[in-house]
Design an enzyme around this catalytic site. Structure first.
Site, PDB file in Angstrom:
ATOM      1  N   ALA A  60       0.827  -1.203   0.000  1.00  0.00           N
ATOM      2  CA  ALA A  60       0.000   0.000   0.000  1.00  0.00           C
ATOM      3  C   ALA A  60       0.861   1.253   0.000  1.00  0.00           C
ATOM      4  O   ALA A  60       0.593   2.202  -0.747  1.00  0.00           O
ATOM      5  CB  ALA A  60      -0.941  -0.009   1.205  1.00  0.00           C
ATOM      6  N   ASN A  87       5.830  -6.535   6.107  1.00  0.00           N
ATOM      7  CA  ASN A  87       5.247  -7.850   5.837  1.00  0.00           C
ATOM      8  C   ASN A  87       5.160  -8.149   4.348  1.00  0.00           C
ATOM      9  O   ASN A  87       5.165  -9.311   3.938  1.00  0.00           O
ATOM     10  CB  ASN A  87       3.832  -7.938   6.423  1.00  0.00           C
ATOM     11  CG  ASN A  87       3.836  -8.236   7.898  1.00  0.00           C
ATOM     12  OD1 ASN A  87       4.782  -8.802   8.427  1.00  0.00           O
ATOM     13  ND2 ASN A  87       2.769  -7.857   8.574  1.00  0.00           N
ATOM     14  N   GLY A  92       3.591 -13.966   0.166  1.00  0.00           N
ATOM     15  CA  GLY A  92       3.794 -14.946  -0.897  1.00  0.00           C
ATOM     16  C   GLY A  92       3.763 -14.396  -2.311  1.00  0.00           C
ATOM     17  O   GLY A  92       3.961 -15.143  -3.274  1.00  0.00           O
ATOM     18  N   GLY A  93       3.512 -13.097  -2.466  1.00  0.00           N
ATOM     19  CA  GLY A  93       3.553 -12.481  -3.796  1.00  0.00           C
ATOM     20  C   GLY A  93       2.406 -12.860  -4.705  1.00  0.00           C
ATOM     21  O   GLY A  93       2.522 -12.780  -5.930  1.00  0.00           O
ATOM     22  N   ARG A 339      -9.950 -19.120   4.215  1.00  0.00           N
ATOM     23  CA  ARG A 339      -8.948 -19.286   5.273  1.00  0.00           C
ATOM     24  C   ARG A 339      -9.556 -19.477   6.658  1.00  0.00           C
ATOM     25  O   ARG A 339      -9.057 -20.265   7.456  1.00  0.00           O
ATOM     26  CB  ARG A 339      -8.004 -18.077   5.277  1.00  0.00           C
ATOM     27  CG  ARG A 339      -7.048 -18.075   4.111  1.00  0.00           C
ATOM     28  CD  ARG A 339      -6.200 -16.831   4.095  1.00  0.00           C
ATOM     29  NE  ARG A 339      -5.153 -16.948   3.085  1.00  0.00           N
ATOM     30  CZ  ARG A 339      -4.276 -15.990   2.830  1.00  0.00           C
ATOM     31  NH1 ARG A 339      -4.309 -14.853   3.498  1.00  0.00           N
ATOM     32  NH2 ARG A 339      -3.353 -16.163   1.902  1.00  0.00           N
ATOM     33  N   GLU A 478      -3.664  -2.747   4.927  1.00  0.00           N
ATOM     34  CA  GLU A 478      -4.070  -3.426   6.158  1.00  0.00           C
ATOM     35  C   GLU A 478      -4.314  -2.457   7.309  1.00  0.00           C
ATOM     36  O   GLU A 478      -4.934  -2.835   8.311  1.00  0.00           O
ATOM     37  CB  GLU A 478      -3.003  -4.456   6.551  1.00  0.00           C
ATOM     38  CG  GLU A 478      -3.452  -5.454   7.589  1.00  0.00           C
ATOM     39  CD  GLU A 478      -2.383  -6.477   7.946  1.00  0.00           C
ATOM     40  OE1 GLU A 478      -2.621  -7.279   8.857  1.00  0.00           O
ATOM     41  OE2 GLU A 478      -1.299  -6.455   7.320  1.00  0.00           O
TER      42      GLU A 478
END
Length: 519
Positions: A60, A87, A92-93, A339, A478
Site C-alpha cells: 500500500a 510484511n 507470498g507475492g 482461510r 491493512e
C-alpha cells in the site's frame, strides 16, 4: 482497633480523592492523551516539507507513493524498520485479479461481480461493499501497472481457497519481494525521498484540525522506543497511513482476541505492531473490526514465521493434495474453503488436555512440481519425503490402512468430479496415485488483521463521532478496516494494498496544497 480505624479513614480519603479526580481531572487526562497523539500548532517550524508523506513501505505504501509522484506531487516515504517492505516483502507475492490476460488465455471467465461475491461470502457479509467494489474494480488495471513497473508473474493462473474460480497470479519469486523491489527501485528513480528507521511519534495539526505533518524519531532503532532524534516533517497535501496490521503485537491482539496469546506464532515481521493505529485513534479515527484477526491455515509448527511450509501448502498441498487427522488418517474439511473455515477446522484438532494434534497435509511429486520451497522444506525437515503411503503413515504416526483407504476414496471423488464428503471445488483436483509423497505438519499462525481505521472510497480516514473525513489524513492497505469483513481471501492483500494505495496516492496528490513554514 486504632489501626483498623486509621485504615478505614485512609480508604475514605482515597475514594474521596478518586471521585474528585473523576470529576475534575478527567479533562486533563484526555488532554494529555490527545497531546501525545497530536502537536497542534499552525506556526510549527518543519525540518522538511513535501506534498505527501507516506508512512509505511509495503504494498500500500509504495503504491501510494508512486501514484502520488506520478500525479505530480513531491513525496516522502518513512518506515520505522531498518529495511523497506515490512510484511509485504515476506508475503507470498500472490495477487487476486478479476479479468487478467492470463485468465483469458486459459479460457477462464471471471468478473468483478464474481470476485466481489466471493469476498462477501468469505467475509461473512461483514464487508464494506463500496470499498470492496473499489478494490475488485481496480485489480486488472493495477496488475498491469505493476507489470509496467517491472513485476514479473508466473505464466499460469492459480486457484486459492475460497475463490470460486482460478484468478490468482503470483510473482516468479513466490514472494512479495518480487513486487516491493521493483516499486522501491522505481520510487528512487522518480525522486521519492525514502527514509528508513524513521518512526512516527505523533501527528501535527493546524488550528483548523487538518493534519499537516508528523513528528518522528529519525535514526530510530526498533524496538528501542527512546532512540532517534525528534524532527517535524510537513505535508502540504496530506499524510497517507500505510502502516499495516498488529499481528506481532501480542498484548494488543490478545485484547481483541484473548485466545491469541504468546503460544500462537505469527507469520508477521517483528515491526507489525499497533502504535500507528493507536495514534490515528487518538486523533479521532474510527476503529472497526479490530477483533477480526486471521490465522493462516497453511503454516507449520516446525518452523518460525512464514517459513517454507506456507508456500508449499498453498501451491501444492491445498490445490493438489489432501489434509488428514493424524489420529484417524481421514480428511475433516474442505481444503479449498476460505482461510477462516480451514483455520477453524484445524484448530479443533486437540487431545483431551487441549493440546494441538497437528494434522498432516500431503501430496505427491506431481502435485508438488511447482512448489519452489520444497527443497528448503526438505533440507530443514519441515517437509518429509516418503516413497510409499505406508512409509508416510509411519513418519507421522497415522494408521496406515485408514490413510490408504482415504486416498482411495479421494481418487474416486476426483474421477466422479464431486467431493461428496466436504464439497471441495474439483476443477483442478488431481488423483493421488503414485509416490513419492511429501508431507508436512500443519497448525495456523496469526497472519492478517482485517480490522483497522474506517475510510471512505476516497481513502480518507473517517472520524469516530462525525463519520466525516479527518482532513489531511488518508489510509490504505491493512491499516484500514472493513474491506474483508470476517475473513480475507488469499491473494487479496496484494490486491487491496496496491489498489487502495494507488487510490490514496492519487486523491491525496489532488488535495489543496497549503503553505507550511520550513526551517
Amino acid at each position: 482497633m486504632s489501626d483498623e480505624k486509621g485504615l478505614n479513614q485512609s480508604r475514605r480519603q482515597l475514594l474521596k480523592g478518586g471521585a474528585a479526580m473523576a470529576v475534575a481531572g478527567i479533562g486533563s487526562v484526555v488532554a494529555g492523551a490527545a497531546s501525545a497523539a497530536c502537536v497542534s500548532d499552525e506556526k510549527v517550524m518543519f525540518d522538511e516539507v513535501v506534498d505527501v508523506i507516506v508512512v509505511g513501505s509495503g504494498f500500500a505504501g509504495m503504491s501510494a507513493a508512486l501514484q502520488a509522484r506520478e500525479s505530480g506531487a513531491s513525496v516522502m516515504v518513512i518506515d520505522k524498520m531498518p529495511v523497506f517492505g515490512g510484511n509485504s516483502t515476506i508475503n507470498g507475492g500472490a495477487m487476486a485479479v478479476a479479468g487478467s490476460p492470463l485468465q483469458k488465455r486459459e479460457g477462464i471467465e471471471d468478473s468483478v461481480d464474481t470476485m466481489v461475491a466471493d469476498m462477501l461470502e468469505s467475509g461473512r457479509g461483514m464487508n464494506d461493499v463500496e470499498m470492496l467494489k473499489l478494490v475488485c474494480n481496480g485489480t486488472a488495471e493495477s496488475c498491469e501497472w505493476l507489470t509496467e513497473h517491472g513485476v514479473k508473474w508466473k505464466p499460469f493462473v492459480q486457484h486459492f481457497g475460497g475463490h470460486s474460480i482460478p484468478r490468482v497470479l503470483q510473482t516468479v519469486e513466490s514472494s512479495g519481494a518480487g513486487i516491493i523491489r521493483p516499486l522501491v527501485s522505481a520510487a528512487k528513480k522518480q525522486g521519492i525521498h525514502m527514509r528508513k528507521q524513521t518512526k512516527l511519534e505523533s501527528f501535527i495539526k493546524n488550528d483548523e484540525g487538518r493534519v499537516i505533518g508528523v513528528q518522528v524519531r529519525e535514526g530510530y532503532y526498533f524496538p528501542k522506543e527512546r532512540t532517534g532524534k525528534m524532527r517535524n516533517l510537513g505535508a502540504r497535501k496530506g499524510v497517507i497511513m500505510a502502516t499495516g496490521g498488529f499481528g506481532r503485537d501480542i498484548e494488543y491482539r490478545q485484547m481483541q482476541q484473548p485466545e491469541m496469546n504468546s503460544e500462537l506464532d505469527s507469520t508477521n515481521h517483528a515491526g507489525a505492531t499497533s502504535e500507528a493505529l493507536k495514534q490515528m485513534m487518538l486523533i479521532g479515527a474510527n476503529p472497526i473490526h479490530l477483533d477480526q484477526i486471521q490465522l493462516g491455515p497453511w503454516a507449520s509448527p516446525d518452523e518460525k514465521g512464514f517459513g517454507t511450509a506456507s508456500q508449499f501448502n498453498t501451491i501444492a498441498t491445498y490445490p493438489s493434495g489432501i489434509v488428514v487427522d493424524s489420529r484417524t488418517g481421514e480428511r475433516f474439511f474442505n481444503e479449498l474453503a476460505d482461510r477462516k473455515a480451514r483455520a477453524d477446522a484445524i484448530m479443533t484438532r486437540r487431545d483431551d488436555k487441549g493440546h494441538p494434534v497437528y494434522p498432516i497435509g500431503f501430496t505427491n511429486a506431481e502435485g508438488a512440481k511447482d512448489a519452489q520451497t520444497l527443497d528448503w522444506g526438505l533440507k530443514y525437515k519441515v517437509i518429509q519425503k516418503a516413497e510409499t503411503l505406508d512409509e508416510l503413515a509411519k513418519l507421522y504416526g497415522i494408521p496406515a490402512k485408514a490413510l490408504i483407504a482415504q486416498v482411495a476414496r479421494w481418487n474416486k471423488a476426483v474421477a466422479a468430479g464431486k467431493d461428496g464428503e466436504f464439497g471441495r471445488p474439483m476443477q483442478k483436483a488431481m488423483k493421488l496415485e503414485q509416490g513419492p509423497w511429501y508431507g508436512v505438519r500443519m497448525w495456523p499462525k496469526v497472519h492478517y488483521c482485517m480490522g483497522g481505521v474506517r475510510v471512505n472510497t476516497h481513502s480518507q480516514v473517517l472520524h469516530l463521532v462525525t463519520d466525516k473525513p479527518i482532513e489531511g489524513l488518508f489510509a490504505a492497505g491493512e491499516a484500514t478496516g472493513g474491506i474483508h469483513g470476517a475473513s480475507r481471501l488469499g491473494a487479496c492483500a496484494v490486491a487491496e494494498g496496491v489498489v487502495t494505495g494507488r487510490n490514496a496516492g492519487r486523491i491525496c496528490s489532488e488535495a489543496q496544497r497549503i503553505r507550511l513554514l520550513e526551517s
